[in-house]
Design an enzyme around this catalytic site. Structure first.
Site, mmCIF file in Angstrom:
data_model
loop_
_atom_site.group_PDB
_atom_site.id
_atom_site.type_symbol
_atom_site.label_atom_id
_atom_site.label_comp_id
_atom_site.label_asym_id
_atom_site.label_seq_id
_atom_site.Cartn_x
_atom_site.Cartn_y
_atom_site.Cartn_z
ATOM 1 N N LYS A 44 -7.328 -10.360 -13.368
ATOM 2 C CA LYS A 44 -6.572 -9.532 -14.310
ATOM 3 C C LYS A 44 -5.110 -9.580 -13.884
ATOM 4 O O LYS A 44 -4.793 -9.325 -12.723
ATOM 5 C CB LYS A 44 -7.106 -8.092 -14.269
ATOM 6 C CG LYS A 44 -6.319 -7.122 -15.145
ATOM 7 C CD LYS A 44 -7.061 -5.801 -15.290
ATOM 8 C CE LYS A 44 -6.275 -4.775 -16.076
ATOM 9 N NZ LYS A 44 -5.308 -4.022 -15.268
ATOM 10 N N HIS B 249 -2.815 -7.688 -19.027
ATOM 11 C CA HIS B 249 -2.143 -6.434 -19.366
ATOM 12 C C HIS B 249 -0.750 -6.832 -19.881
ATOM 13 O O HIS B 249 0.055 -7.381 -19.124
ATOM 14 C CB HIS B 249 -2.062 -5.546 -18.114
ATOM 15 C CG HIS B 249 -1.318 -4.270 -18.346
ATOM 16 N ND1 HIS B 249 -1.008 -3.390 -17.347
ATOM 17 C CD2 HIS B 249 -0.823 -3.707 -19.472
ATOM 18 C CE1 HIS B 249 -0.350 -2.358 -17.832
ATOM 19 N NE2 HIS B 249 -0.222 -2.537 -19.139
ATOM 20 N N GLU C 266 -10.470 -0.708 -8.655
ATOM 21 C CA GLU C 266 -10.174 -1.740 -7.661
ATOM 22 C C GLU C 266 -10.668 -1.272 -6.295
ATOM 23 O O GLU C 266 -10.377 -0.150 -5.872
ATOM 24 C CB GLU C 266 -8.665 -1.992 -7.589
ATOM 25 C CG GLU C 266 -8.309 -3.014 -6.533
ATOM 26 C CD GLU C 266 -6.819 -3.037 -6.205
ATOM 27 O OE1 GLU C 266 -6.214 -1.974 -6.019
ATOM 28 O OE2 GLU C 266 -6.269 -4.144 -6.143
ATOM 29 N N GLY D 10 -3.720 -3.091 -22.660
ATOM 30 C CA GLY D 10 -2.419 -2.426 -22.655
ATOM 31 C C GLY D 10 -2.140 -1.624 -23.912
ATOM 32 O O GLY D 10 -1.064 -1.071 -24.079
ATOM 33 N N PRO E 18 -10.503 -1.548 -15.309
ATOM 34 C CA PRO E 18 -10.557 -0.985 -13.950
ATOM 35 C C PRO E 18 -9.553 0.141 -13.829
ATOM 36 O O PRO E 18 -8.414 0.018 -14.277
ATOM 37 C CB PRO E 18 -10.140 -2.170 -13.060
ATOM 38 C CG PRO E 18 -9.385 -3.093 -13.950
ATOM 39 C CD PRO E 18 -9.938 -2.916 -15.323
ATOM 40 N N MET E 19 -9.990 1.245 -13.238
ATOM 41 C CA MET E 19 -9.077 2.371 -13.018
ATOM 42 C C MET E 19 -9.428 3.039 -11.696
ATOM 43 O O MET E 19 -10.541 3.555 -11.527
ATOM 44 C CB MET E 19 -9.195 3.408 -14.149
ATOM 45 C CG MET E 19 -8.424 3.041 -15.400
ATOM 46 S SD MET E 19 -8.542 4.345 -16.624
ATOM 47 C CE MET E 19 -10.121 4.006 -17.367
ATOM 48 N N VAL E 20 -8.472 3.034 -10.778
ATOM 49 C CA VAL E 20 -8.686 3.662 -9.486
ATOM 50 C C VAL E 20 -9.080 5.127 -9.688
ATOM 51 O O VAL E 20 -8.469 5.826 -10.496
ATOM 52 C CB VAL E 20 -7.399 3.556 -8.626
ATOM 53 C CG1 VAL E 20 -7.419 4.506 -7.446
ATOM 54 C CG2 VAL E 20 -7.225 2.130 -8.141
ATOM 55 N N ALA F 285 -8.055 1.221 -20.882
ATOM 56 C CA ALA F 285 -7.982 2.097 -19.706
ATOM 57 C C ALA F 285 -7.702 3.542 -20.129
ATOM 58 O O ALA F 285 -8.624 4.356 -20.258
ATOM 59 C CB ALA F 285 -6.922 1.592 -18.727
ATOM 60 N N CYS G 126 -1.595 -5.417 -10.110
ATOM 61 C CA CYS G 126 -1.161 -4.100 -9.633
ATOM 62 C C CYS G 126 0.260 -4.178 -9.050
ATOM 63 O O CYS G 126 0.517 -4.945 -8.123
ATOM 64 C CB CYS G 126 -2.134 -3.562 -8.581
ATOM 65 S SG CYS G 126 -1.655 -1.920 -8.037
HETATM 66 C C1 FNR Z 1 -5.048 1.732 -13.870
HETATM 67 N N1 FNR Z 1 -4.911 0.351 -13.937
HETATM 68 C C2 FNR Z 1 -5.553 -0.446 -13.019
HETATM 69 N N2 FNR Z 1 -5.557 -1.807 -13.162
HETATM 70 C C3 FNR Z 1 -6.254 -2.600 -12.334
HETATM 71 O O1 FNR Z 1 -6.267 -3.819 -12.503
HETATM 72 N N3 FNR Z 1 -6.979 -2.034 -11.314
HETATM 73 C C4 FNR Z 1 -7.029 -0.696 -11.103
HETATM 74 O O2 FNR Z 1 -7.709 -0.224 -10.194
HETATM 75 C C5 FNR Z 1 -6.258 0.146 -11.959
HETATM 76 N N4 FNR Z 1 -6.226 1.511 -11.790
HETATM 77 C C6 FNR Z 1 -5.713 2.322 -12.762
HETATM 78 C C7 FNR Z 1 -5.873 3.692 -12.692
HETATM 79 C C8 FNR Z 1 -5.440 4.499 -13.720
HETATM 80 C C9 FNR Z 1 -5.669 5.972 -13.639
HETATM 81 C C10 FNR Z 1 -4.787 3.923 -14.834
HETATM 82 C C11 FNR Z 1 -4.302 4.782 -15.954
HETATM 83 C C12 FNR Z 1 -4.578 2.562 -14.894
HETATM 84 C C13 FNR Z 1 -4.252 -0.273 -15.083
HETATM 85 C C14 FNR Z 1 -5.228 -0.352 -16.258
HETATM 86 O O3 FNR Z 1 -6.381 -1.092 -15.952
HETATM 87 C C15 FNR Z 1 -4.549 -0.992 -17.489
HETATM 88 O O4 FNR Z 1 -4.137 -2.287 -17.158
HETATM 89 C C16 FNR Z 1 -3.342 -0.204 -17.968
HETATM 90 O O5 FNR Z 1 -3.559 1.183 -17.948
HETATM 91 C C17 FNR Z 1 -2.996 -0.596 -19.400
HETATM 92 O O6 FNR Z 1 -4.093 -0.411 -20.270
HETATM 93 P P1 FNR Z 1 -4.215 0.840 -21.273
HETATM 94 O O7 FNR Z 1 -4.130 2.064 -20.450
HETATM 95 O O8 FNR Z 1 -3.025 0.750 -22.194
HETATM 96 O O9 FNR Z 1 -5.516 0.663 -21.979
#
Ligand code: FNR
Length: 461
Positions: free
Chosen positions: A153, A181, A40, A213, A15-17, A239, A114
Site C-alpha cells: 500500500k 492512497h 499495521e 482516500g 488498515p488502521m492502527v 478507512a 505511512c
Molecule cells: C490510518 N491509515 C493507515 N494506513 C496504513 O497503511 N496502515 C495503517 O496502519 C494505518 N493506520 C491508520 C489509522 C487511522 C486511525 C486512520 C484514520 C488511518 C491510513 C488509511 O489506511 C487510509 O490510507 C487513509 O485514511 C485514507 O483513506 P480514507 O480514510 O480516506 O478512506
C-alpha cells in the site's frame, strides 16, 4: 501451492492502527466488506510473539509473552478474507514473519505509505518509496518464498510521472495488487484526494489497483462505489468512513451509531478485546458526542464491563466473562516484564522473573495469586475493601501499598501489621496489582481459603 485472493470488485476495510483489530474487522465483514486489513503490525512484534490456539475463544492468538498483549488475534469467521499489514524495512525479517503467519492470513501487505516519523526513521512506510531497491527486495523475497499473495500500500508522489515509475517498478516484483492512497506524503486527510492520479496508475499497470482516500465524501455504500469508479480501480479501500460508522458498508444504508456501538461492544466481549482498544474504537465512533453526558460517563469507564454498562450491556459482559473465566482463560499470568539486559531474549522467561523478583525484598510473602475482576460482583467484596475492613475491625494500621512498575506491568506490595505481601504475578494495571497483593494478604491471614481461591481460578495450586 500458492493460494490466491481475488482483488477485482472488492470493497475493503483499510488498515488502521488501533482500529483494525478483530471486532472491527468482523463488524466490517458482517456489514458487507469483502476483505479486511489488520492494523499495521511491526515485524519484530510478530517475530517475538508466540502463536497460540485459544480454545476458549476459538481464535488463533499471537501473544507477546513479555507483556501478555495480543499482537494479532484472528478467527475462522475472517478466514480467507483477512490481510495482515506489516511494517518492515528488512526482507529477511519480513520473510520470517510471513512464514510464521501465512497459515492464518489470506495475504500479506507491506506498508509503503505511512508518513509518520516513527516509520520513516525506521526505514519503513513511505521511506521505502525513496529506497526502491529495498522496497523491491522485500516484495521479491516475499513473493518468491511465501504461499500467499503479497501486496503493498503506497501513497502517491508529488509528480505523476514519478508515481507511475515507482508503481511500475513495484509491479515487477510479482505482487498481486497495489493499494494506492491518493495523497502525497505531506497532504493531510482533509486535503482532496487525487482520484485522477489513481486513474492514471490504473492505466499504467496490469495488476489490480485498490483505490483509497475517498472517505471525506463517503457516507454510504453507493459513495464507495462512486469513488472506485471515479478512479477506474479494480477495488476500493475505506478507512475513516468505516472508523466513524462501520455500517457504511451495508447495502441497505448505514445504521445509527448506537447500533454500531452495540455490535462493537458485543464483539469486543465475545472476543475478549482489551478495554483500552475497545474504548479507543468507540471514541472514534462517538467523536463530538464524547462531550455529551453519556459520552462523559463512557470516558470515565475503564473496564470492559463498565464500558458495556453505559450501553446497558453490563450483564451480557459479566455473563460472558464469567463463562470464559470458568472455561480457563488464564492469559495474563504469563506476562512478565522484559529484562533490560537482554530485551530480545524470549527464551528464558523464568530467568527474567527471577531477576525482577530480586527487586522484591526477601521479607515479602509471595503467593501465586491473581486478582480476577469477574469474581467480584459487589465492590464491598473486593480484596482491598475486605482488607481495609479487617484492619479497621482489628484496630491495626491501615494497609499501605507500594507499586513497582516495569515496562507497563505492575506488582504491588501491601504492608499490614508487620507483614509485607505480594502476588508473584505481574498485572497490567496498578489497580489490579494492588488487588492481587491484598488478596495474597487475605489468603495468608486465613481470611480467604485456598479451596475457594483455587476454585475461582485466583490461585494456582
Ligand atoms: C490510518 N491509515 C493507515 N494506513 C496504513 O497503511 N496502515 C495503517 O496502519 C494505518 N493506520 C491508520 C489509522 C487511522 C486511525 C486512520 C484514520 C488511518 C491510513 C488509511 O489506511 C487510509 O490510507 C487513509 O485514511 C485514507 O483513506 P480514507 O480514510 O480516506 O478512506
Amino acid at each position: 501451492m500458492k493460494s490466491s485472493l481475488d482483488y477485482s470488485n472488492k470493497i475493503i476495510l483499510a488498515p488502521m492502527v488501533r482500529v483494525g483489530t478483530l471486532p472491527m474487522r468482523l463488524m466490517a465483514l458482517s456489514y458487507g466488506a469483502d476483505i479486511v486489513y489488520t492494523e499495521e503490525i511491526i515485524d519484530w512484534k510478530l517475530l517475538r510473539a508466540e502463536r497460540q490456539i485459544n480454545d476458549v475463544l476459538k481464535t488463533v492468538d499471537y501473544v507477546d509473552k513479555t507483556d501478555g498483549c495480543i499482537v494479532f488475534r484472528t478467527c475462522d469467521k475472517e478466514k480467507g478474507k483477512v490481510v495482515l499489514q506489516l511494517g518492515t524495512a528488512n526482507a529477511e525479517r519480513a520473510l520470517l514473519v510471513g512464514r510464521k503467519v501465512q497459515q492464518d492470513i489470506a495475504a500479506l501487505d507491506i506498508n509503503m505509505g505511512c508518513p509518520k516519523d516513527f516509520s520513516i526513521k525506521g526505514g519503513m512506510g513511505i521511506a521505502l518509496l525513496y529506497d526502491l531497491d529495498r522496497a523491491k527486495s522485500i516484495l521479491t523475497t516475499l513473493v518468491k518464498h511465501l504461499d500467499i499473495p503479497v501486496t503493498c500500500k503506497i501513497r502517491i508522489m508529488p509528480g505523476i510521472d514519478e508515481t507511475i515509475k515507482i508503481v511500475k517498478e513495484l509491479e515487477t516484483t510479482g505482487i498481486s495488487a497495489i493499494a494506492v492512497h491518493g495523497r502525497t506524503k505531506t497532504e493531510r486527510p482533509r486535503h482532496p484526494v487525487h482520484a485522477d492520479v489513481i486513474r492514471e496508475i490504473v492505466k499504467a499497470v496490469g495488476i489490480p489497483v485498490i483505490a483509497n482516500g475517498g472517505s471525506q465524501e463517503i457516507h454510504k455504500r453507493s459513495d464507495i462505489l462512486k469513488f472506485r469508479d471515479a478512479c477506474g480501480a479494480a477495488s476500493v479501500m475505506i478507512a475513516r468512513a468505516a472508523q466513524w460508522n462501520c455500517s457504511v458498508f451495508r447495502d441497505e444504508g448505514p445504521l445509527p451509531i448506537e447500533e454500531v456501538i452495540h455490535e462493537c461492544l458485543r464483539l469486543s466481549v465475545d472476543y475478549d478485546n482489551s478495554p483500552s482498544n475497545t474504548k479507543y474504537c468507540i471514541q472514534m465512533i462517538l467523536r463530538d458526542l464524547q462531550e455529551t453526558t453519556l459520552g462523559r460517563k463512557f470516558l470515565d469507564s475503564q473496564t470492559l464491563e463498565q464500558i458495556c454498562e453505559v450501553w446497558n450491556l453490563g450483564s451480557y459482559c459479566r455473563k460472558k466473562q464469567l463463562e470464559y473465566h470458568n472455561a480457563g482463560i488464564r492469559g495474563r499470568r504469563q506476562a512478565c516484564p522484559q529484562s533490560d539486559a537482554n530485551p530480545q531474549d524470549e527464551n528464558c522467561p523464568s530467568k527474567k522473573i527471577k531477576m525482577l523478583s530480586d527487586e522484591i525484598s526477601s521479607d515479602v510473602i509471595e503467593h501465586n495469586i491473581s486478582f480476577i475482576r469477574v469474581n467480584y460482583a459487589d465492590d464491598k467484596e473486593l480484596p482491598k475493601s475486605k482488607l481495609y475492613l479487617y484492619t479497621v475491625k482489628n484496630n491495626i494500621k491501615l494497609p499501605k501499598y507500594e507499586v513497582i512498575n516495569k515496562n507497563k506491568l505492575f506488582r504491588a506490595i501491601v504492608k499490614v501489621a508487620d507483614g509485607k505481601y505480594s502476588s508473584s504475578f505481574w498485572e497490567k494495571s496498578k489497580k489490579f496489582a494492588e488487588q492481587s497483593a491484598a488478596l495474597t494478604c487475605l489468603y495468608h491471614l486465613g481470611i480467604e481459603s485456598k479451596e475457594k481461591l483455587i476454585e475461582n481460578g485466583s490461585m494456582i495450586g
